[in-house]
Design an enzyme around this catalytic site. Structure first.
Site, short mmCIF file in Angstrom:
data_model
loop_
_atom_site.label_atom_id
_atom_site.label_comp_id
_atom_site.label_asym_id
_atom_site.label_seq_id
_atom_site.Cartn_x
_atom_site.Cartn_y
_atom_site.Cartn_z
CG MET A 1 -1.89 -1.21 1.19
SD MET A 1 -3.41 -0.96 2.11
CE MET A 1 -2.80 -0.69 3.76
N GLY A 2 2.14 1.10 -0.44
CA GLY A 2 3.06 2.24 -0.48
C GLY A 2 3.59 2.56 0.90
CG LEU B 1 7.21 1.31 -0.81
CD1 LEU B 1 7.96 1.02 -2.12
CD2 LEU B 1 6.26 0.17 -0.47
CG HIS C 1 7.00 -2.12 2.16
ND1 HIS C 1 6.89 -1.02 2.97
CD2 HIS C 1 5.78 -2.73 2.19
CE1 HIS C 1 5.66 -0.95 3.47
NE2 HIS C 1 4.97 -1.98 3.01
CG ASP D 1 0.88 -7.38 7.88
OD1 ASP D 1 0.09 -6.81 8.64
OD2 ASP D 1 1.81 -6.80 7.30
CB VAL E 1 12.78 -5.73 8.03
CG1 VAL E 1 13.97 -4.80 8.23
CG2 VAL E 1 13.05 -6.68 6.86
CB SER F 1 4.54 -1.04 10.85
OG SER F 1 3.25 -0.56 10.53
O1 PAF Z 1 -0.04 -5.80 3.62
C1 PAF Z 1 -0.48 -4.88 2.91
O2 PAF Z 1 0.19 -3.85 2.69
C2 PAF Z 1 -1.87 -5.00 2.33
O3 PAF Z 1 -2.73 -5.65 3.20
C3 PAF Z 1 -1.87 -5.67 0.92
C4 PAF Z 1 -1.40 -7.11 1.00
C5 PAF Z 1 -0.99 -4.89 -0.02
C6 PAF Z 1 -3.29 -5.68 0.37
O4 PAF Z 1 -3.80 -4.40 0.22
#
Ligand code: PAF
Length: 285
Positions: free
Chosen positions: A34-35, A37, A41, A156, A182, A191
């Site tokens: 969801m950006g 980052l 990520h 997650d 991480v 996060s």
């Molecule tokens: O983990 C996330 O950032 C979101 O839940 C995902 C997997 C991109 C779905 O929108």
């Protein structure tokens, strides 16, 4: 000069680019995000790079996984910085739908409803809308990009299990891979929502990981699960968190466990510090 990844804003553009990769015989890995980052990520992007010739990173803040009272409007959006970071990691394509309507056009009426033990309790007990929203958008992303591999963070952990099950159940031919969490130097899991923490909350936040590690060591050392978790919950509450859950689950199925004799154990926690909800998890042993 660092080459920027190609940004695709419409579904036909994404499909054309991926068709060219496939025609060249290249495998494709997808990293859904969801950006906003961070290093967590980027570790997923690095893992994706090792698994595939081409890496697509999706950036889409998915309204379907936010409840009305949640932080959809204020969720951090840092697109320019995200692109610069993805250029450094040599991501090939960024799938960033130009509007929410690209994902959910007028009249959109279908929702993927995940079930089974992995969805029972934990996040689902506190965010009952969440996994339906995640499964729906991830199913769409899988069908849009048809990746060979998709990489999700273990941070997650329940989401990773739900998405893995969903892909298997719907016969989507993608290999879902989990990547280790991480952490900051003090143990706090990275996060996008950590930016919400005040300095005082940020100082307190690593307590959550410390309690998890302590509980995991005690359980691995033979202490009873129930009493260890009760002690952990108490420590978290006394430190100033508002606890949603601290639970022990089977690491694969996410079914509740009573002892390490029930199989590999994962400890999962969610707790609030002020207005910020933090989640984390660790394996036992
Ligand atoms: O983990 C996330 O950032 C979101 O839940 C995902 C997997 C991109 C779905 O929108």
């Amino acid at each position: 000069m660092v080459q920027r990844p190609k940004v695709l804003r419409t579904l036909p553009a994404l499909r054309r680019s991926l068709a060219r990769c496939r025609a060249a015989g290249e495998t494709v890995a997808l990293v859904p995000t969801m950006g906003a980052l961070h290093e967590g990520h980027l570790s997923l992007v690095r893992l994706a790079r090792r698994k595939s010739a081409r890496v697509v990173v999706s950036i889409f803040v998915n309204p379907a996984q936010f409840a009305p009272a949640e932080d959809l409007a204020t969720y951090p959006r840092t697109f320019a910085a995200d692109l610069a970071a993805l250029a450094r990691e040599k991501a090939d394509l960024v799938w960033a739908p130009e509007s929410v309507a690209v994902m959910y056009p007028e009249g959109f009426s279908t929702r993927v409803a995940p079930g089974g033990p992995a969805t029972v309790g934990l996040e689902d007990a506190y965010r009952p809308h969440f996994f339906g929203g995640v499964a729906t958008v991830v199913a769409k992303l899988f069908i849009q990009a048809l990746p060979d591999v998709a990489v999700f963070g273990e941070k997650d952990y329940q989401q990773l299990k739900v998405v893995t099950r969903m892909a298997r159940d719907l016969d989507i031919p993608v290999r879902v891979i989990g990547a280790p969490t991480v952490r900051e130097a003090d143990g706090l899991a990275m996060s996008s929502r950590n930016v919400y923490l005040s300095p005082a909350e940020r100082a307190l936040a690593p307590t959550l990981h410390r309690v998890l590690v302590d509980c995991a060591a005690r359980i691995a050392g033979g202490r009873p699960v129930k009493a260890t978790l009760a002690r952990g919950r108490d420590t978290i509450a006394r430190a100033g968190f508002r606890l949603d859950y601290l639970e022990a689950r089977h690491a694969d199925t996410l079914e509740p466990v009573r002892s390490t004799r029930d199989g590999p154990v994962r400890l999962l926690v969610a707790a609030w510090l002020g207005k910020t909800r933090l989640i984390d998890n660790v394996g036992v042993g």
